[in-house]
Motif scaffolding. Structure first.
Motif, PDB file in Angstrom:
ATOM      1  N   ARG A   1     -26.479  25.179 -53.935  1.00  0.00           N
ATOM      2  CA  ARG A   1     -27.526  24.230 -54.194  1.00  0.00           C
ATOM      3  C   ARG A   1     -26.842  22.933 -53.947  1.00  0.00           C
ATOM      4  O   ARG A   1     -25.585  22.366 -53.831  1.00  0.00           O
ATOM      5  CB  ARG A   1     -27.824  23.749 -55.548  1.00  0.00           C
ATOM      6  N   ALA A   2     -27.598  21.851 -53.146  1.00  0.00           N
ATOM      7  CA  ALA A   2     -27.008  20.485 -52.576  1.00  0.00           C
ATOM      8  C   ALA A   2     -28.037  19.436 -52.646  1.00  0.00           C
ATOM      9  O   ALA A   2     -29.408  19.867 -52.772  1.00  0.00           O
ATOM     10  CB  ALA A   2     -26.440  20.824 -51.193  1.00  0.00           C
ATOM     11  N   VAL A   3     -27.714  18.274 -52.611  1.00  0.00           N
ATOM     12  CA  VAL A   3     -28.814  17.212 -52.735  1.00  0.00           C
ATOM     13  C   VAL A   3     -28.183  16.048 -51.773  1.00  0.00           C
ATOM     14  O   VAL A   3     -27.013  15.973 -51.669  1.00  0.00           O
ATOM     15  CB  VAL A   3     -28.867  16.540 -54.191  1.00  0.00           C
ATOM     16  N   VAL A   4     -29.204  15.454 -51.095  1.00  0.00           N
ATOM     17  CA  VAL A   4     -28.778  14.905 -50.077  1.00  0.00           C
ATOM     18  C   VAL A   4     -29.481  13.384 -50.398  1.00  0.00           C
ATOM     19  O   VAL A   4     -30.741  13.310 -50.417  1.00  0.00           O
ATOM     20  CB  VAL A   4     -29.574  15.146 -48.655  1.00  0.00           C
ATOM     21  N   LEU A   5     -28.776  12.372 -50.465  1.00  0.00           N
ATOM     22  CA  LEU A   5     -29.218  11.013 -50.672  1.00  0.00           C
ATOM     23  C   LEU A   5     -29.169  10.287 -49.333  1.00  0.00           C
ATOM     24  O   LEU A   5     -28.079  10.238 -48.836  1.00  0.00           O
ATOM     25  CB  LEU A   5     -28.305  10.281 -51.686  1.00  0.00           C
ATOM     26  N   GLU A   6     -30.299   9.406 -49.021  1.00  0.00           N
ATOM     27  CA  GLU A   6     -30.168   8.989 -47.605  1.00  0.00           C
ATOM     28  C   GLU A   6     -31.007   7.685 -47.793  1.00  0.00           C
ATOM     29  O   GLU A   6     -31.873   7.462 -48.429  1.00  0.00           O
ATOM     30  CB  GLU A   6     -30.722   9.919 -46.761  1.00  0.00           C
ATOM     31  N   ASN A   7     -30.562   6.837 -46.832  1.00  0.00           N
ATOM     32  CA  ASN A   7     -31.266   5.723 -46.635  1.00  0.00           C
ATOM     33  C   ASN A   7     -31.249   5.225 -44.871  1.00  0.00           C
ATOM     34  O   ASN A   7     -30.721   6.066 -44.113  1.00  0.00           O
ATOM     35  CB  ASN A   7     -30.882   4.179 -47.310  1.00  0.00           C
ATOM     36  N   GLU A   8     -31.381   4.139 -44.756  1.00  0.00           N
ATOM     37  CA  GLU A   8     -31.346   3.720 -43.104  1.00  0.00           C
ATOM     38  C   GLU A   8     -30.197   3.619 -42.735  1.00  0.00           C
ATOM     39  O   GLU A   8     -29.865   4.054 -41.271  1.00  0.00           O
ATOM     40  CB  GLU A   8     -32.161   2.276 -42.970  1.00  0.00           C
ATOM     41  N   ARG A   9     -29.145   3.543 -43.497  1.00  0.00           N
ATOM     42  CA  ARG A   9     -27.888   3.349 -43.229  1.00  0.00           C
ATOM     43  C   ARG A   9     -26.930   4.342 -43.308  1.00  0.00           C
ATOM     44  O   ARG A   9     -25.923   4.728 -42.836  1.00  0.00           O
ATOM     45  CB  ARG A   9     -27.072   1.990 -43.657  1.00  0.00           C
ATOM     46  N   LEU A  10     -26.948   5.234 -44.578  1.00  0.00           N
ATOM     47  CA  LEU A  10     -26.057   6.276 -44.868  1.00  0.00           C
ATOM     48  C   LEU A  10     -26.744   7.504 -45.010  1.00  0.00           C
ATOM     49  O   LEU A  10     -27.996   7.566 -45.510  1.00  0.00           O
ATOM     50  CB  LEU A  10     -25.468   5.840 -46.081  1.00  0.00           C
ATOM     51  N   ARG A  11     -25.912   8.653 -45.058  1.00  0.00           N
ATOM     52  CA  ARG A  11     -26.465  10.062 -45.673  1.00  0.00           C
ATOM     53  C   ARG A  11     -25.576  10.670 -46.393  1.00  0.00           C
ATOM     54  O   ARG A  11     -24.457  10.591 -45.803  1.00  0.00           O
ATOM     55  CB  ARG A  11     -27.183  10.885 -44.544  1.00  0.00           C
ATOM     56  N   VAL A  12     -25.647  10.940 -47.628  1.00  0.00           N
ATOM     57  CA  VAL A  12     -24.380  11.339 -48.513  1.00  0.00           C
ATOM     58  C   VAL A  12     -25.111  12.719 -49.116  1.00  0.00           C
ATOM     59  O   VAL A  12     -26.177  12.803 -49.651  1.00  0.00           O
ATOM     60  CB  VAL A  12     -24.224  10.477 -49.615  1.00  0.00           C
ATOM     61  N   THR A  13     -24.250  13.949 -48.966  1.00  0.00           N
ATOM     62  CA  THR A  13     -24.556  15.094 -49.383  1.00  0.00           C
ATOM     63  C   THR A  13     -23.490  15.531 -50.532  1.00  0.00           C
ATOM     64  O   THR A  13     -22.408  15.564 -50.246  1.00  0.00           O
ATOM     65  CB  THR A  13     -24.593  16.097 -48.042  1.00  0.00           C
ATOM     66  N   VAL A  14     -24.057  15.762 -51.535  1.00  0.00           N
ATOM     67  CA  VAL A  14     -23.295  16.528 -52.592  1.00  0.00           C
ATOM     68  C   VAL A  14     -23.772  17.695 -53.295  1.00  0.00           C
ATOM     69  O   VAL A  14     -25.080  18.155 -52.977  1.00  0.00           O
ATOM     70  CB  VAL A  14     -23.566  15.347 -53.815  1.00  0.00           C
ATOM     71  N   VAL A  15     -22.872  18.522 -53.687  1.00  0.00           N
ATOM     72  CA  VAL A  15     -22.931  20.090 -53.729  1.00  0.00           C
ATOM     73  C   VAL A  15     -22.831  20.338 -55.227  1.00  0.00           C
ATOM     74  O   VAL A  15     -21.409  20.404 -55.570  1.00  0.00           O
ATOM     75  CB  VAL A  15     -21.916  20.995 -52.877  1.00  0.00           C
ATOM     76  N   PRO A  16     -23.868  20.345 -56.185  1.00  0.00           N
ATOM     77  CA  PRO A  16     -23.470  20.370 -57.426  1.00  0.00           C
ATOM     78  C   PRO A  16     -23.078  21.651 -57.914  1.00  0.00           C
ATOM     79  O   PRO A  16     -21.929  21.951 -59.030  1.00  0.00           O
ATOM     80  CB  PRO A  16     -24.843  20.234 -58.075  1.00  0.00           C
ATOM     81  N   ASP A  17     -23.508  22.791 -57.029  1.00  0.00           N
ATOM     82  CA  ASP A  17     -22.924  24.203 -57.275  1.00  0.00           C
ATOM     83  C   ASP A  17     -21.242  24.342 -57.022  1.00  0.00           C
ATOM     84  O   ASP A  17     -20.938  25.555 -57.447  1.00  0.00           O
ATOM     85  CB  ASP A  17     -23.575  25.409 -56.511  1.00  0.00           C
TER      86      ASP A  17
END
Length: 156
Positions: A18-34
């Motif tokens: 499982r992963a979650v992607v937080l994104e806006n116009e300038r950044l993309r951050v991917t975090v892997v809770p698992d």
């Protein structure tokens, strides 16, 4: 409705994790809770620069390697993909505290974390990750937050 503008959040799967992607116009951050809540991507879009180093072996699911090496250093190294790990309750070499053996860089970097969305709007997205340690009585919590239009992500 899924947004493709401003602040946005997506749940994905990477190599079975499982992963979650937080994104806006300038950044993309991917975090892997698992996998310990690891940050595996911190992409600055304007320059197409990912500020996270990843090892050649890449992201590997700890559940696929339960029969790995038995020593307290290999436990971390066998599943190290690069990225940014949470090192807790100890950092560096394996140690022992009040009878609890602690592997290299602690235990939370290899545990699956709970993940809860705490904000999901055009102006801000945020997720809270939590995990309880198994060898000592700790609850670790961290929040990743990204606002629309900013080139900074916050972790508290």
């Amino acid at each position: 409705m899924r947004r493709n503008w401003a602040a946005r959040l997506r749940h994905i799967t990477i190599d079975g994790l499982r992963a979650v992607v937080l994104e806006n116009e300038r950044l993309r951050v991917t975090v892997v809770p698992d996998k310990g809540g690891d940050v595996v991507e911190f992409l600055h879009k304007a320059t197409d620069t990912d500020l996270v180093w990843l090892s050649p072996q890449g992201l590997r699911n700890p559940r696929d390697h339960l029969q790995g090496a038995a020593d307290d250093v290999a436990q971390f190294v066998d599943h190290y993909e690069g990225g940014w790990q949470e090192v807790f309750p100890n950092g560096g070499a394996p140690s022992e505290y009040r009878g609890a053996r602690l592997a290299q860089h602690g235990e939370v970097s290899g545990l699956p974390w709970e993940c809860e969305v705490v904000a999901d709007s055009e102006t801000e997205v945020a997720v809270r990750l939590r995990v309880r340690t198994r060898r000592l009585p700790y609850l670790v919590e961290k929040v990743f937050r990204l606002r629309s239009g900013t080139a900074a992500a916050r972790r508290t």
